[in-house]
Design a protein around this motif. Structure first.
Motif, PDB file in Angstrom:
ATOM      1  N   UNK A 146       0.247  -1.216  -0.138  1.00 31.57           N
ATOM      2  CA  UNK A 146       0.016  -0.218  -0.141  1.00 31.57           C
ATOM      3  C   UNK A 146       1.364   1.469  -0.166  1.00 31.57           C
ATOM      4  N   UNK A 147       1.612   1.589   0.888  1.00 31.63           N
ATOM      5  CA  UNK A 147       2.589   2.356   0.691  1.00 31.63           C
ATOM      6  C   UNK A 147       3.827   2.649  -0.394  1.00 31.63           C
ATOM      7  N   UNK A 148       3.789   2.033  -1.036  1.00 32.47           N
ATOM      8  CA  UNK A 148       4.798   2.143  -2.396  1.00 32.47           C
ATOM      9  C   UNK A 148       3.644   2.097  -3.091  1.00 32.47           C
ATOM     10  N   UNK A 149       2.505   1.513  -3.153  1.00 29.51           N
ATOM     11  CA  UNK A 149       1.239   1.833  -4.323  1.00 29.51           C
ATOM     12  C   UNK A 149       1.524   3.615  -4.127  1.00 29.51           C
ATOM     13  N   UNK A 150       1.809   3.808  -3.224  1.00 29.55           N
ATOM     14  CA  UNK A 150       0.688   5.452  -3.285  1.00 29.55           C
ATOM     15  C   UNK A 150       2.600   6.096  -3.227  1.00 29.55           C
ATOM     16  N   UNK A 151       3.500   5.465  -2.261  1.00 29.31           N
ATOM     17  CA  UNK A 151       4.252   6.416  -3.457  1.00 29.31           C
ATOM     18  C   UNK A 151       5.482   5.577  -3.545  1.00 29.31           C
ATOM     19  N   UNK A 152       6.054   5.227  -4.964  1.00 30.99           N
ATOM     20  CA  UNK A 152       7.023   3.784  -5.093  1.00 30.99           C
ATOM     21  C   UNK A 152       8.363   4.285  -4.643  1.00 30.99           C
ATOM     22  N   UNK A 153       9.100   5.742  -4.563  1.00 28.68           N
ATOM     23  CA  UNK A 153       9.936   5.480  -3.610  1.00 28.68           C
ATOM     24  C   UNK A 153       9.858   5.974  -2.033  1.00 28.68           C
ATOM     25  N   UNK A 154       9.206   5.092  -1.830  1.00 29.92           N
ATOM     26  CA  UNK A 154       8.827   5.873  -0.453  1.00 29.92           C
ATOM     27  C   UNK A 154       9.921   5.102   0.812  1.00 29.92           C
ATOM     28  N   UNK A 155      11.057   4.032  -0.075  1.00 34.37           N
ATOM     29  CA  UNK A 155      11.661   3.702   1.221  1.00 34.37           C
ATOM     30  C   UNK A 155      12.595   3.535   1.030  1.00 34.37           C
ATOM     31  N   UNK A 156      13.370   4.113  -0.318  1.00 35.29           N
ATOM     32  CA  UNK A 156      14.580   5.219  -0.845  1.00 35.29           C
ATOM     33  C   UNK A 156      14.146   6.217  -0.378  1.00 35.29           C
ATOM     34  N   UNK A 157      13.408   7.387   0.097  1.00 32.10           N
ATOM     35  CA  UNK A 157      13.037   8.396   0.405  1.00 32.10           C
ATOM     36  C   UNK A 157      13.352   8.681   2.109  1.00 32.10           C
ATOM     37  N   UNK A 158      12.231   7.370   2.905  1.00 32.40           N
ATOM     38  CA  UNK A 158      12.691   7.221   4.074  1.00 32.40           C
ATOM     39  C   UNK A 158      14.073   6.643   4.614  1.00 32.40           C
ATOM     40  N   UNK A 159      15.204   6.349   3.646  1.00 36.76           N
ATOM     41  CA  UNK A 159      16.327   6.084   4.103  1.00 36.76           C
ATOM     42  C   UNK A 159      17.344   6.899   3.867  1.00 36.76           C
ATOM     43  N   UNK A 160      16.907   7.853   3.050  1.00 35.61           N
ATOM     44  CA  UNK A 160      17.956   8.726   3.433  1.00 35.61           C
ATOM     45  C   UNK A 160      18.085   9.699   4.151  1.00 35.61           C
ATOM     46  N   UNK A 171       7.568  10.656  12.281  1.00 33.68           N
ATOM     47  CA  UNK A 171       8.034  11.445  12.360  1.00 33.68           C
ATOM     48  C   UNK A 171       9.036  11.689  10.879  1.00 33.68           C
ATOM     49  N   UNK A 172      10.104  11.005  10.466  1.00 32.15           N
ATOM     50  CA  UNK A 172      10.349  10.660   9.070  1.00 32.15           C
ATOM     51  C   UNK A 172       9.215  10.099   7.913  1.00 32.15           C
ATOM     52  N   UNK A 173       7.767  10.424   8.351  1.00 29.64           N
ATOM     53  CA  UNK A 173       7.623   9.988   7.149  1.00 29.64           C
ATOM     54  C   UNK A 173       7.171  11.773   6.242  1.00 29.64           C
ATOM     55  N   UNK A 174       7.091  12.912   7.432  1.00 25.55           N
ATOM     56  CA  UNK A 174       6.795  14.089   6.598  1.00 25.55           C
ATOM     57  C   UNK A 174       7.896  14.472   6.601  1.00 25.55           C
ATOM     58  N   UNK A 175       9.602  14.703   7.533  1.00 26.71           N
ATOM     59  CA  UNK A 175      11.017  14.912   6.656  1.00 26.71           C
ATOM     60  C   UNK A 175      11.068  14.448   5.140  1.00 26.71           C
ATOM     61  N   UNK A 176      10.064  13.117   4.699  1.00 24.98           N
ATOM     62  CA  UNK A 176      10.773  12.130   3.239  1.00 24.98           C
ATOM     63  C   UNK A 176       9.406  12.610   2.509  1.00 24.98           C
ATOM     64  N   UNK A 177       8.558  13.854   2.893  1.00 24.12           N
ATOM     65  CA  UNK A 177       7.577  13.871   2.067  1.00 24.12           C
ATOM     66  C   UNK A 177       6.392  12.668   1.658  1.00 24.12           C
TER      67      UNK A 177
END
Length: 194
Positions: A146-160, A171-177
């Motif tokens: 579900x997360x990756x369907x919403x944003x395919x780059x979500x894991x890479x963004x979180x890991x940044x 809060x990291x979800x917000x920081x990663x937009x």
């Protein structure tokens, strides 16, 4: 026996070399301190896992694979990919509690590889087996999907924001937009229990 062991380890190394670019493309490169020392095959273990032997290099690891995994190509690929994904953010010598997010990402990587190599029918069989025999992994995968369907780059963004995925906080979800329902975030951040 030694020849069989060498052949098995060689097969694992080839799988890892072939799939590492795909894993990095999907989820980002391994944390800087991670050091993969190779595979070990053992008839005495039930499931694969990382082994950390060096307290002075806490993210240096081997991956132990059960010998039985070589009897099923789908499971072999799935197990190798899952351990490779976990190796992008290893728990380290002291260990760490992993949230559903970490395990879901590992299963998502395995599902992606199975689909590429064996097709949709094998994916369906694998997911059905997970649902019946290892539901927590299926559940974690579902929320990551579900997360990756919403944003395919979500894991890479979180890991940044937080390279060690198991240290991600709400809060990291917000920081990663990453805009995802709060309930999904909360479920992804729950401690994983298999």
């Amino acid at each position: 026996m030694a020849d069989t062991y060498s052949t098995e380890v060689n097969k694992l190394e080839k799988l890892r070399a072939a799939w590492l670019p795909a894993v990095e493309f999907l989820f980002g490169k391994a944390v800087a301190d991670a050091k993969f020392d190779g595979f070990e095959v053992s008839g005495g273990i039930a499931k694969p896992g990382a082994v950390f032997k060096h307290p002075d290099e806490p993210y240096r690891y081997n991956i132990q694979m059960p010998a039985r995994v070589f009897s099923n190509d789908v499971m072999l690929l799935a197990d190798v990919i899952q351990e490779m994904v976990r190796g992008q953010y290893p728990v380290g010598f002291d260990g760490a509690t992993t949230p559903a997010l970490c395990e879901g990402v590992a299963v998502f990587g395995a599902i992606t590889a199975i689909k590429q190599v064996f097709g949709e029918e094998s994916v369906d069989s694998y997911l059905n087996a997970l649902r019946e025999q290892a539901f927590p992994y299926y559940d974690a995968f579902s929320y990551v999907a579900v997360l990756l369907a919403e944003d395919p780059e979500a894991i890479k963004k979180l890991r940044e924001v937080q390279p060690f995925l198991y240290n991600v906080e709400r809060a990291d979800f917000d920081t990663a937009q990453i805009n995802i329902d709060r309930k999904i975030k909360d479920i992804l951040l729950l401690a994983f229990r298999a």
